[in-house]
Write a protein that holds these residues in place. Structure first.
Motif, PDB file in Angstrom:
ATOM      1  N   TRP A   1       0.852  -1.188   0.000  1.00  0.00           N
ATOM      2  CA  TRP A   1       0.000   0.000   0.000  1.00  0.00           C
ATOM      3  C   TRP A   1       0.892   1.244   0.000  1.00  0.00           C
ATOM      4  O   TRP A   1       1.895   1.304   0.717  1.00  0.00           O
ATOM      5  CB  TRP A   1      -0.907   0.005   1.230  1.00  0.00           C
ATOM      6  N   PRO A   2       0.534   2.258  -0.804  1.00  0.00           N
ATOM      7  CA  PRO A   2       1.408   3.427  -0.942  1.00  0.00           C
ATOM      8  C   PRO A   2       1.662   4.176   0.363  1.00  0.00           C
ATOM      9  O   PRO A   2       2.698   4.816   0.521  1.00  0.00           O
ATOM     10  CB  PRO A   2       0.664   4.310  -1.960  1.00  0.00           C
ATOM     11  N   GLU A   3       0.725   4.084   1.311  1.00  0.00           N
ATOM     12  CA  GLU A   3       0.903   4.795   2.577  1.00  0.00           C
ATOM     13  C   GLU A   3       2.143   4.317   3.340  1.00  0.00           C
ATOM     14  O   GLU A   3       2.712   5.062   4.143  1.00  0.00           O
ATOM     15  CB  GLU A   3      -0.332   4.615   3.468  1.00  0.00           C
ATOM     16  N   ILE A   4       2.551   3.073   3.137  1.00  0.00           N
ATOM     17  CA  ILE A   4       3.671   2.532   3.921  1.00  0.00           C
ATOM     18  C   ILE A   4       4.764   1.878   3.078  1.00  0.00           C
ATOM     19  O   ILE A   4       5.830   1.567   3.596  1.00  0.00           O
ATOM     20  CB  ILE A   4       3.172   1.509   4.970  1.00  0.00           C
ATOM     21  N   SER A   5       4.529   1.690   1.792  1.00  0.00           N
ATOM     22  CA  SER A   5       5.422   0.849   0.986  1.00  0.00           C
ATOM     23  C   SER A   5       6.847   1.384   0.892  1.00  0.00           C
ATOM     24  O   SER A   5       7.787   0.603   0.729  1.00  0.00           O
ATOM     25  CB  SER A   5       4.841   0.670  -0.422  1.00  0.00           C
ATOM     26  N   THR A   6       7.033   2.695   0.984  1.00  0.00           N
ATOM     27  CA  THR A   6       8.378   3.255   0.854  1.00  0.00           C
ATOM     28  C   THR A   6       9.134   3.291   2.182  1.00  0.00           C
ATOM     29  O   THR A   6      10.312   3.659   2.217  1.00  0.00           O
ATOM     30  CB  THR A   6       8.319   4.684   0.294  1.00  0.00           C
ATOM     31  N   ARG A   7       8.456   2.896   3.273  1.00  0.00           N
ATOM     32  CA  ARG A   7       9.071   3.080   4.591  1.00  0.00           C
ATOM     33  C   ARG A   7       9.265   1.799   5.384  1.00  0.00           C
ATOM     34  O   ARG A   7       9.953   1.789   6.405  1.00  0.00           O
ATOM     35  CB  ARG A   7       8.220   4.062   5.401  1.00  0.00           C
ATOM     36  N   VAL A   8       8.635   0.712   4.950  1.00  0.00           N
ATOM     37  CA  VAL A   8       8.722  -0.532   5.714  1.00  0.00           C
ATOM     38  C   VAL A   8       8.695  -1.715   4.745  1.00  0.00           C
ATOM     39  O   VAL A   8       8.106  -1.630   3.665  1.00  0.00           O
ATOM     40  CB  VAL A   8       7.567  -0.616   6.741  1.00  0.00           C
ATOM     41  N   THR A   9       9.341  -2.810   5.122  1.00  0.00           N
ATOM     42  CA  THR A   9       9.395  -4.004   4.284  1.00  0.00           C
ATOM     43  C   THR A   9       9.229  -5.241   5.155  1.00  0.00           C
ATOM     44  O   THR A   9       9.530  -5.213   6.353  1.00  0.00           O
ATOM     45  CB  THR A   9      10.735  -4.079   3.520  1.00  0.00           C
ATOM     46  N   VAL A  10       8.734  -6.320   4.560  1.00  0.00           N
ATOM     47  CA  VAL A  10       8.546  -7.568   5.315  1.00  0.00           C
ATOM     48  C   VAL A  10       9.871  -8.325   5.342  1.00  0.00           C
ATOM     49  O   VAL A  10      10.291  -8.915   4.349  1.00  0.00           O
ATOM     50  CB  VAL A  10       7.432  -8.438   4.703  1.00  0.00           C
ATOM     51  N   ASP A  11      10.516  -8.283   6.494  1.00  0.00           N
ATOM     52  CA  ASP A  11      11.792  -8.969   6.687  1.00  0.00           C
ATOM     53  C   ASP A  11      11.635 -10.472   6.513  1.00  0.00           C
ATOM     54  O   ASP A  11      12.548 -11.153   6.028  1.00  0.00           O
ATOM     55  CB  ASP A  11      12.324  -8.646   8.091  1.00  0.00           C
ATOM     56  N   GLY A  12      10.489 -11.010   6.915  1.00  0.00           N
ATOM     57  CA  GLY A  12      10.226 -12.430   6.775  1.00  0.00           C
ATOM     58  C   GLY A  12       8.917 -12.802   7.438  1.00  0.00           C
ATOM     59  O   GLY A  12       8.412 -12.092   8.307  1.00  0.00           O
ATOM     60  N   VAL A  13       8.353 -13.927   7.013  1.00  0.00           N
ATOM     61  CA  VAL A  13       7.147 -14.485   7.618  1.00  0.00           C
ATOM     62  C   VAL A  13       7.554 -15.741   8.385  1.00  0.00           C
ATOM     63  O   VAL A  13       8.120 -16.672   7.808  1.00  0.00           O
ATOM     64  CB  VAL A  13       6.089 -14.838   6.558  1.00  0.00           C
ATOM     65  N   VAL A  14       7.286 -15.732   9.685  1.00  0.00           N
ATOM     66  CA  VAL A  14       7.627 -16.865  10.551  1.00  0.00           C
ATOM     67  C   VAL A  14       6.333 -17.575  10.932  1.00  0.00           C
ATOM     68  O   VAL A  14       5.450 -16.991  11.565  1.00  0.00           O
ATOM     69  CB  VAL A  14       8.368 -16.392  11.825  1.00  0.00           C
ATOM     70  N   THR A  15       6.202 -18.830  10.524  1.00  0.00           N
ATOM     71  CA  THR A  15       5.020 -19.628  10.867  1.00  0.00           C
ATOM     72  C   THR A  15       5.380 -20.588  11.989  1.00  0.00           C
ATOM     73  O   THR A  15       6.298 -21.396  11.861  1.00  0.00           O
ATOM     74  CB  THR A  15       4.519 -20.414   9.640  1.00  0.00           C
ATOM     75  N   VAL A  16       4.660 -20.471  13.102  1.00  0.00           N
ATOM     76  CA  VAL A  16       4.912 -21.313  14.278  1.00  0.00           C
ATOM     77  C   VAL A  16       3.931 -22.481  14.258  1.00  0.00           C
ATOM     78  O   VAL A  16       2.722 -22.295  14.118  1.00  0.00           O
ATOM     79  CB  VAL A  16       4.756 -20.507  15.584  1.00  0.00           C
ATOM     80  N   VAL A  17       4.478 -23.686  14.395  1.00  0.00           N
ATOM     81  CA  VAL A  17       3.682 -24.916  14.337  1.00  0.00           C
ATOM     82  C   VAL A  17       3.774 -25.633  15.684  1.00  0.00           C
ATOM     83  O   VAL A  17       4.863 -25.755  16.253  1.00  0.00           O
ATOM     84  CB  VAL A  17       4.216 -25.848  13.211  1.00  0.00           C
ATOM     85  N   ASP A  18       2.645 -26.083  16.204  1.00  0.00           N
ATOM     86  CA  ASP A  18       2.620 -26.918  17.398  1.00  0.00           C
ATOM     87  C   ASP A  18       2.984 -28.338  16.971  1.00  0.00           C
ATOM     88  O   ASP A  18       2.155 -29.087  16.470  1.00  0.00           O
ATOM     89  CB  ASP A  18       1.221 -26.882  18.025  1.00  0.00           C
TER      90      ASP A  18
END
Length: 354
Positions: A116-133
């Motif tokens: 989204w343009p409101e945040i795209s130039t200022r933040v990035t997804v470093d990674g997605v961590v999925t926690v499994v039981d």
């Protein structure tokens, strides 16, 4: 241009151990200023209170923001984007942002929101961590729930007969950059090896699968992956949920919210308890009797100055004293019960308070 602030998305099914993993990360942040966005299922705020109780400089209360008006993937425009903007506009922005999704949230729409343009130039997804039981998956917990939900849905030909639990699990694995097999201490070596092999087979190439006990992983393993996941949405396709363009949003939200309707939660409030061991044993019995998925909350123990934190997944109950009660603070006990729709709230409340 200033470097983008990295954000890590922590997702996973109810009770997998997301909050415990984040708590450990904060306790070992090493001076890194971390802001948290927590998406509760419902409006009960227990996960936020657990994290606020850590008393560490890395998690000042003002750095913890809660979204409790619905699943984060359904409230991106109204809730998530404005919250991100508030964090980014601070005089001293955080070094890293960690987002704990509800156990019912699909990670893909959240990752997509970083464009989204409101945040795209200022933040990035470093990674997605999925926690499994790990224990639950090996024991076939999803299969048991699938049977119950499929039997109910089979009565209506108008419904998609895929279950919310299997859809969520598959989509969370499909979006992951790292899969954390939590509660590894409850698995044998053979069980652990087989589960890790299966998860690697079911995930994208290059996804790390790591084992953990009580969410204890080094901070530099969790943070600093540098993935830029929002630029790689094509490989993170939803396995069951296909999100449509804006002109088809009503259809998507109808399907997604139907999945949420398969779950319910409520709070049980009572006074002080006298015997923590007996109380946690009672909780385990109530969970078995009523097929509760998750129970969490706080208890006041008579004669003890510290608050007791309680977290249960299935019949496994963990408890620890997290902080002293403040002067004038209510010394009551509040437990949040989460399960599939149809829980007998009155019976559960009576049993816990007996």
């Amino acid at each position: 241009m200033a470097a983008k602030i990295p954000a890590t998305v922590v997702t996973g099914f109810l009770g997998a151990g997301k909050t415990t993993l984040i708590r450990h990360m904060l306790d070992n942040a090493g001076g890194k200023r971390i802001a948290l966005i927590i998406n509760e299922f419902g409006d009960l705020g227990v996960d936020g209170d657990i994290l606020k109780g850590c008393g560490d400089a890395a998690c000042n209360d003002e750095d913890i923001m809660e979204l409790s008006n619905g699943c984060i993937c359904c409230t991106v425009a109204d809730e998530f984007i404005p919250t991100m903007q508030k964090l980014l506009e601070r005089e001293t922005p955080p070094d890293h942002i960690v987002i704990e999704t509800s156990g019912l949230a699909l990670p893909q729409p959240l990752v997509r929101a970083f464009n989204w343009p409101e945040i795209s130039t200022r933040v990035t997804v470093d990674g997605v961590v999925t926690v499994v039981d790990g224990r639950a998956v090996v024991d076939g917990q999803f299969a048991a729930n699938v049977t119950a939900v499929d039997a109910q849905r089979a009565q209506d030909d108008n419904l998609d007969h895929e279950t919310p639990l299997s859809e969520l699990f598959d989509d969370q694995i499909a979006c992951a950059d790292m899969i954390v097999v939590n509660k590894a201490d409850l698995l044998t070596d053979d069980e652990s090896a087989a589960l890790v092999t299966d998860l690697r087979k079911d995930s994208r190439d290059g996804v790390q699968v790591v084992k953990a006990t009580m969410g204890a992983l080094p901070v530099d393993v969790l943070l600093g992956q540098g993935i830029g996941a929002e630029e790689d949405l094509g490989s993170r396709h939803e396995v069951h949920h296909h999100h449509h363009d804006e002109d088809d949003d009503d259809h998507h939200h109808h399907e997604h919210e139907h999945g949420h309707d398969e779950f319910q939660n409520f709070a049980v409030n009572m006074g002080e308890i006298t015997d923590p061991a007996a109380f946690t044993a009672k909780i385990a019995d109530v969970i078995r009797t009523h097929n509760i998925l998750r129970l969490k909350g706080f208890a006041a123990v008579a004669g003890k100055p510290m608050r007791l934190t309680i977290q249960a997944v299935g019949p496994r109950v963990d408890s620890y004293f997290d902080r002293p009660f403040a002067a004038g603070e209510d010394r009551g006990t509040t437990l949040v019960v989460i399960g599939q729709a149809g829980l007998d709230q009155a019976a559960i409340t009576k049993a816990l308070g007996a």
